[in-house]
Design a protein around this motif. Structure first.
Motif, mmCIF file in Angstrom:
data_model
loop_
_atom_site.group_PDB
_atom_site.id
_atom_site.type_symbol
_atom_site.label_atom_id
_atom_site.label_comp_id
_atom_site.label_asym_id
_atom_site.label_seq_id
_atom_site.Cartn_x
_atom_site.Cartn_y
_atom_site.Cartn_z
ATOM 1 N N SER A 279 42.224 30.184 -5.727
ATOM 2 C CA SER A 279 41.755 31.249 -6.620
ATOM 3 C C SER A 279 41.344 32.508 -5.860
ATOM 4 N N MET A 280 40.858 32.332 -4.622
ATOM 5 C CA MET A 280 40.401 33.481 -3.841
ATOM 6 C C MET A 280 41.409 33.928 -2.784
ATOM 7 N N ASP A 281 42.573 33.281 -2.763
ATOM 8 C CA ASP A 281 43.625 33.613 -1.806
ATOM 9 C C ASP A 281 43.112 33.526 -0.372
ATOM 10 N N LEU A 282 42.496 32.380 -0.055
ATOM 11 C CA LEU A 282 41.930 32.145 1.270
ATOM 12 C C LEU A 282 42.556 30.891 1.892
ATOM 13 N N PRO A 283 42.472 30.743 3.211
ATOM 14 C CA PRO A 283 42.964 29.521 3.848
ATOM 15 C C PRO A 283 42.184 28.294 3.367
ATOM 16 N N VAL A 284 42.850 27.155 3.327
ATOM 17 C CA VAL A 284 42.185 25.923 2.902
ATOM 18 C C VAL A 284 41.249 25.391 3.985
ATOM 19 N N CYS A 285 41.361 25.927 5.208
ATOM 20 C CA CYS A 285 40.461 25.538 6.296
ATOM 21 C C CYS A 285 40.231 26.744 7.191
ATOM 22 N N GLN A 286 39.024 26.866 7.715
ATOM 23 C CA GLN A 286 38.726 28.002 8.602
ATOM 24 C C GLN A 286 39.499 27.924 9.914
ATOM 25 N N ASP A 287 39.860 26.697 10.345
ATOM 26 C CA ASP A 287 40.701 26.564 11.529
ATOM 27 C C ASP A 287 42.154 26.674 11.075
ATOM 28 N N THR A 288 42.724 27.849 11.220
ATOM 29 C CA THR A 288 44.097 28.066 10.767
ATOM 30 C C THR A 288 45.134 27.622 11.793
ATOM 31 N N GLY A 289 44.671 26.959 12.826
ATOM 32 C CA GLY A 289 45.537 26.175 13.685
ATOM 33 C C GLY A 289 46.414 26.894 14.673
ATOM 34 N N MET A 290 47.089 26.072 15.451
ATOM 35 C CA MET A 290 48.146 26.541 16.350
ATOM 36 C C MET A 290 49.456 26.413 15.585
ATOM 37 N N ALA A 291 50.283 27.434 15.622
ATOM 38 C CA ALA A 291 51.526 27.419 14.860
ATOM 39 C C ALA A 291 52.552 26.507 15.534
ATOM 40 N N VAL A 292 52.846 25.399 14.879
ATOM 41 C CA VAL A 292 53.896 24.485 15.328
ATOM 42 C C VAL A 292 55.067 24.671 14.373
ATOM 43 N N ILE A 293 56.243 24.959 14.902
ATOM 44 C CA ILE A 293 57.376 25.284 14.039
ATOM 45 C C ILE A 293 58.600 24.470 14.454
ATOM 46 N N PHE A 294 59.139 23.739 13.474
ATOM 47 C CA PHE A 294 60.349 22.953 13.685
ATOM 48 C C PHE A 294 61.539 23.709 13.094
ATOM 49 N N PHE A 295 62.592 23.850 13.891
ATOM 50 C CA PHE A 295 63.822 24.496 13.430
ATOM 51 C C PHE A 295 64.970 23.490 13.464
ATOM 52 N N GLU A 296 65.682 23.373 12.356
ATOM 53 C CA GLU A 296 66.963 22.678 12.338
ATOM 54 C C GLU A 296 68.015 23.762 12.157
ATOM 55 N N ILE A 297 68.740 24.047 13.225
ATOM 56 C CA ILE A 297 69.663 25.179 13.256
ATOM 57 C C ILE A 297 71.096 24.689 13.103
ATOM 58 N N GLY A 298 71.758 25.175 12.075
ATOM 59 C CA GLY A 298 73.150 24.791 11.862
ATOM 60 C C GLY A 298 74.017 25.242 13.024
ATOM 61 N N GLN A 299 74.935 24.385 13.430
ATOM 62 C CA GLN A 299 75.780 24.694 14.588
ATOM 63 C C GLN A 299 76.764 25.833 14.309
ATOM 64 N N ASP A 300 76.907 26.203 13.032
ATOM 65 C CA ASP A 300 77.792 27.311 12.682
ATOM 66 C C ASP A 300 77.032 28.620 12.489
ATOM 67 N N VAL A 301 75.814 28.665 12.991
ATOM 68 C CA VAL A 301 74.984 29.880 12.895
ATOM 69 C C VAL A 301 75.068 30.667 14.190
ATOM 70 N N HIS A 302 75.176 31.983 14.041
ATOM 71 C CA HIS A 302 75.112 32.880 15.196
ATOM 72 C C HIS A 302 74.003 33.898 14.934
ATOM 73 N N PHE A 303 72.967 33.863 15.765
ATOM 74 C CA PHE A 303 71.859 34.808 15.601
ATOM 75 C C PHE A 303 72.211 36.153 16.205
ATOM 76 N N ILE A 304 71.828 37.217 15.512
ATOM 77 C CA ILE A 304 72.036 38.569 16.020
ATOM 78 C C ILE A 304 70.726 39.346 15.895
ATOM 79 N N GLY A 305 70.623 40.424 16.654
ATOM 80 C CA GLY A 305 69.484 41.325 16.491
ATOM 81 C C GLY A 305 68.290 41.028 17.359
ATOM 82 N N GLY A 306 68.501 40.365 18.493
ATOM 83 C CA GLY A 306 67.357 40.154 19.377
ATOM 84 C C GLY A 306 67.309 38.786 20.011
#
Length: 287
Positions: A67-94
């Motif tokens: 209701s207040m648009d706030l985090p559910v915990c004051q410790d907003t953590g270390m960002a852990v990010i899992f990527f599943e990258i399709g083998q037919d993807v080519h990244f551009i722009g950096g």
């Protein structure tokens, strides 16, 4: 144009940055529906008024964050990010990792999330934008990118453990190790906890498996019935400890147990237990 590039899907890394930014904000403010439901369902499982009232407070906190648009915990953590990258993807722009970390920085800054990362483990100087993230990538078939953002608070992360068992270790030995881990943690990881368990692989693989297990829907058992039964047995044993919500006693010490397994060497049996708090956060988007 070389023939092998004809079918490649180009994805500008600005899209990855935007997806990561939004994922950091959403994951920290909106708990997965399955976990939120499990928390609310556990209220009726408690017999004592104190235990019920504690879980009701946790549910009220989720409502207040929404209701207040706030985090559910004051410790907003270390960002852990899992990527599943399709083998037919080519990244551009950096550069891929730069784009991911830019997304984290934007998410934690624009989302007004607490920035908790230090640039060196001993010198302890805050990076002031919650970067760098912990990034795990896997190449899979297809032309899409699946991104799972899983901010991890360290009240629970600090209670996690790993053990290199010998192959002679039994199923009961592993269950005992998990139960011992939760018992030693007590109220520190803000129970009721979510347990991710990695079994197999090698030293680092089983740790990654345990973190991945925390991102599984709490209503989804392991696909192998042997491990699904092991999950149920661990959950029952852990909840019999009586630690209860926030350590005040009760029947709900853990909300869920998820095991992920992987082939291992004939001479080893690695096991990792990644402890998640009652707000084990994660969100997934496909680009």
């Amino acid at each position: 144009m070389p023939p092998f590039l004809i079918s490649m899907r180009e994805i500008d890394l600005s899209l990855i940055t935007e997806a990561v930014k939004n994922g950091c904000i959403k994951a920290n403010k909106i708990l997965p529906c399955d976990l939120e439901c499990r928390i609310r369902e556990s209220i009726s499982a408690e017999e004592s008024e104190l235990s019920r009232s504690v879980i009701e407070c946790l549910a009220d906190n989720i409502d207040a964050a929404s209701s207040m648009d706030l985090p559910v915990c004051q410790d907003t953590g270390m960002a852990v990010i899992f990527f599943e990258i399709g083998q037919d993807v080519h990244f551009i722009g950096g550069n891929f990792e730069d784009a991911v970390n830019e997304g984290v920085a934007l998410g934690y800054t624009e989302g007004l999330l607490r920035k908790s990362i230090v640039s060196d483990p001993l010198k302890r100087v805050n990076t002031n934008d919650n970067t760098p993230a912990v990034i795990h990538t896997r190449i899979v078939p297809g032309e899409n990118v699946k991104i799972t953002v899983a901010p991890k608070g360290f009240g629970s992360e600090n209670m996690s453990r790993m053990k290199m068992f010998t192959p002679s270790a039994t199923r009961e030995d592993i269950i005992g190790f998990v139960v011992e881990t939760v018992s030693a943690a007590g109220s520190n990881p803000c129970p009721p906890v979510v347990l991710g368990i990695g079994i197999g692989g090698d030293f680092e693989k089983c740790a990654i498996l345990s973190k991945q297990a925390l991102c599984r829907n709490v209503s989804e058992p392991n696909r192998d019935e042997y491990y699904a039964q092991m999950e149920r047995d661990i959950l029952e044993r852990v909840n019999s400890l009586g630690i209860g919500p926030q350590g005040f006693g009760g029947k709900t010490t853990a909300l869920s147990v998820a095991i992920e397994q992987y082939p291992t060497h004939i001479a080893g049996l690695p096991v990792a237990v990644n402890v998640g708090c009652h707000v084990t956060r994660h969100t997934t988007v496909i680009v």
